[in-house]
Enzyme design. Sequence first.
Site, PDB file in Angstrom:
ATOM      1  N   THR A 219       0.898  -1.157   0.000  1.00 40.67           N
ATOM      2  CA  THR A 219       0.000   0.000   0.000  1.00 40.67           C
ATOM      3  C   THR A 219       0.929   1.197   0.000  1.00 40.67           C
ATOM      4  O   THR A 219       2.106   1.057   0.347  1.00 40.67           O
ATOM      5  CB  THR A 219      -0.875   0.004   1.285  1.00 40.67           C
ATOM      6  OG1 THR A 219      -1.866  -1.008   1.209  1.00 40.67           O
ATOM      7  CG2 THR A 219      -1.582   1.317   1.509  1.00 40.67           C
ATOM      8  N   ARG A 247     -13.719  -7.310  -3.072  1.00 40.68           N
ATOM      9  CA  ARG A 247     -13.184  -7.170  -1.708  1.00 40.68           C
ATOM     10  C   ARG A 247     -12.671  -5.734  -1.499  1.00 40.68           C
ATOM     11  O   ARG A 247     -12.011  -5.155  -2.350  1.00 40.68           O
ATOM     12  CB  ARG A 247     -12.050  -8.159  -1.502  1.00 40.68           C
ATOM     13  CG  ARG A 247     -11.363  -8.066  -0.124  1.00 40.68           C
ATOM     14  CD  ARG A 247     -10.121  -7.230  -0.185  1.00 40.68           C
ATOM     15  NE  ARG A 247      -9.374  -7.280   1.074  1.00 40.68           N
ATOM     16  CZ  ARG A 247      -8.352  -6.488   1.372  1.00 40.68           C
ATOM     17  NH1 ARG A 247      -7.949  -5.568   0.499  1.00 40.68           N
ATOM     18  NH2 ARG A 247      -7.726  -6.581   2.520  1.00 40.68           N
ATOM     19  N   VAL A 248     -12.976  -5.155  -0.342  1.00 42.27           N
ATOM     20  CA  VAL A 248     -12.475  -3.821   0.008  1.00 42.27           C
ATOM     21  C   VAL A 248     -11.698  -3.943   1.314  1.00 42.27           C
ATOM     22  O   VAL A 248     -12.178  -4.571   2.264  1.00 42.27           O
ATOM     23  CB  VAL A 248     -13.630  -2.817   0.166  1.00 42.27           C
ATOM     24  CG1 VAL A 248     -13.093  -1.450   0.603  1.00 42.27           C
ATOM     25  CG2 VAL A 248     -14.405  -2.686  -1.141  1.00 42.27           C
ATOM     26  N   GLY A 249     -10.513  -3.349   1.357  1.00 44.06           N
ATOM     27  CA  GLY A 249      -9.684  -3.407   2.557  1.00 44.06           C
ATOM     28  C   GLY A 249      -9.855  -2.191   3.435  1.00 44.06           C
ATOM     29  O   GLY A 249     -10.844  -1.455   3.352  1.00 44.06           O
ATOM     30  N   ASP A 250      -8.861  -1.964   4.261  1.00 43.81           N
ATOM     31  CA  ASP A 250      -8.938  -0.890   5.259  1.00 43.81           C
ATOM     32  C   ASP A 250      -8.703   0.496   4.679  1.00 43.81           C
ATOM     33  O   ASP A 250      -9.154   1.498   5.249  1.00 43.81           O
ATOM     34  CB  ASP A 250      -7.902  -1.139   6.357  1.00 43.81           C
ATOM     35  CG  ASP A 250      -6.479  -1.215   5.801  1.00 43.81           C
ATOM     36  OD1 ASP A 250      -6.274  -1.903   4.789  1.00 43.81           O
ATOM     37  OD2 ASP A 250      -5.586  -0.569   6.378  1.00 43.81           O
ATOM     38  N   THR A 271      -0.739   0.624   6.533  1.00 47.96           N
ATOM     39  CA  THR A 271      -0.485  -0.408   5.532  1.00 47.96           C
ATOM     40  C   THR A 271      -0.494  -1.726   6.258  1.00 47.96           C
ATOM     41  O   THR A 271       0.445  -2.050   6.990  1.00 47.96           O
ATOM     42  CB  THR A 271       0.871  -0.215   4.814  1.00 47.96           C
ATOM     43  OG1 THR A 271       1.180  -1.437   4.135  1.00 47.96           O
ATOM     44  CG2 THR A 271       1.988   0.172   5.746  1.00 47.96           C
ATOM     45  N   GLY A 272      -1.573  -2.457   6.121  1.00 47.85           N
ATOM     46  CA  GLY A 272      -1.633  -3.694   6.883  1.00 47.85           C
ATOM     47  C   GLY A 272      -2.597  -4.683   6.295  1.00 47.85           C
ATOM     48  O   GLY A 272      -3.125  -4.503   5.196  1.00 47.85           O
ATOM     49  N   GLY A 274      -5.704  -5.752   5.764  1.00 46.12           N
ATOM     50  CA  GLY A 274      -6.846  -4.843   5.813  1.00 46.12           C
ATOM     51  C   GLY A 274      -8.005  -5.294   6.664  1.00 46.12           C
ATOM     52  O   GLY A 274      -8.597  -4.493   7.405  1.00 46.12           O
TER      53      GLY A 274
HETATM   54  N1  GLY Z   1      -4.017  -2.575   3.585  1.00 44.79           N
HETATM   55  C1  GLY Z   1      -4.359  -2.860   2.261  1.00 44.79           C
HETATM   56  C2  GLY Z   1      -5.482  -3.773   2.132  1.00 44.79           C
HETATM   57  O1  GLY Z   1      -5.669  -4.642   2.964  1.00 44.79           O
HETATM   58  O2  GLY Z   1      -6.218  -3.652   1.175  1.00 44.79           O
END
Ligand code: GLY
Length: 354
Positions: A219, A247-250, A271-272, A274
């Site tokens: 990220t 799919r949607v992350g954090d 950045t992890g 998500g």
């Molecule tokens: N941190 C990026 C994601 O999980 O989409």
Amino acid sequence: MPTLKPHGLALLALLTVAGGAAAQEVPAWSFAIHGGAGTIERASLTPEQDAAYRVSLARALEAGAAVLRDGGAALDAVQAAVELMEDDPLFNAGRGAVFTAAGTNELDAAVMNGTDRSAGAVAGLITTRHPIAAARAVMEQSPHVMLIGPGADTFAASLGLEQVPPSFFFTQRRWDQLIRVLTEQGRPTPLPPAGAPGSPLGMAATAPAPPLDERKFGTVGAVARDSRGHLAAGTSTGGTTGKRPGRVGDVPVIGAGTYASNADGCAVSATGDGEFYIRATVARDICARIAAGQTARAAAQAEVDDALSLGGYGGVVVMDTRGQPAFALTTPGMYRGGVTADAAASVAIYADEE
Ligand code: GLY
């Protein structure tokens, strides 16, 4: 461009003695970035790759610093640096983004303005070259906070933001990474997107592992404090390799991967992993901790540890109201760097480089 000092982010902490007591100087402006956290170890990067990342980080830092040096706004600095990293195939955002299990790129981004806590986010973009610009447009030119999918691309296009064919985002390295992951997991492998260069299909199962193993955590993000004392944060990502389409992350979830509040004295880009960063509400909780009196560093560490306690690895970059950047990570490495009006740019990759 400021002198690049590749080691020692501690250089960014300026300590002076005032009236006999140690006090922190507040630089006129301050800027920090990350380019993703993950399984990034000295043994996994060649000297050339290590150097290439440091050059790219320094370039992105300078893009933000140039804005702030000229008296520009924190938000503009964040956007300038993130756009550069979105165009850099080394990072998992924009061009260079990882692929979904269907062989597509679905891009997420968010920005937040600490001045008024206005925020904008996009998820699942497939044709907008700079997702961070689209997120900012949602914030400034729509009544909404988040737009997703084709509607988000259409909105961006309607405002003149550059649209590109999906193959624009294709990189061979990320494609090989997808095929390897899907093959290891016994999942079907997709065809490459139309217009993409030669297909690696058929060689994936026997191909050597890609040099960089960053399956989950890539990220990019930036946090800034400008010369008016305003804070801003922005984050952009391709998500996770082999993710299910949709799919949607954090990253675009305000309060999870991105948050900024002048009132709290805090801006955060994460950045992890998500799913876990969403559940731990990492970015908002860091700001709440800082508002309650914790140092940025302590707050950042507490929250990445909280996400880790749920099972999620990663890292954060945090800017506080005194322009002191802080970094925390629970992975072997995180591409990162900082620069202030008073301290030269400094970049780091490995966890022990502080
Ligand atoms: N941190 C990026 C994601 O999980 O989409």
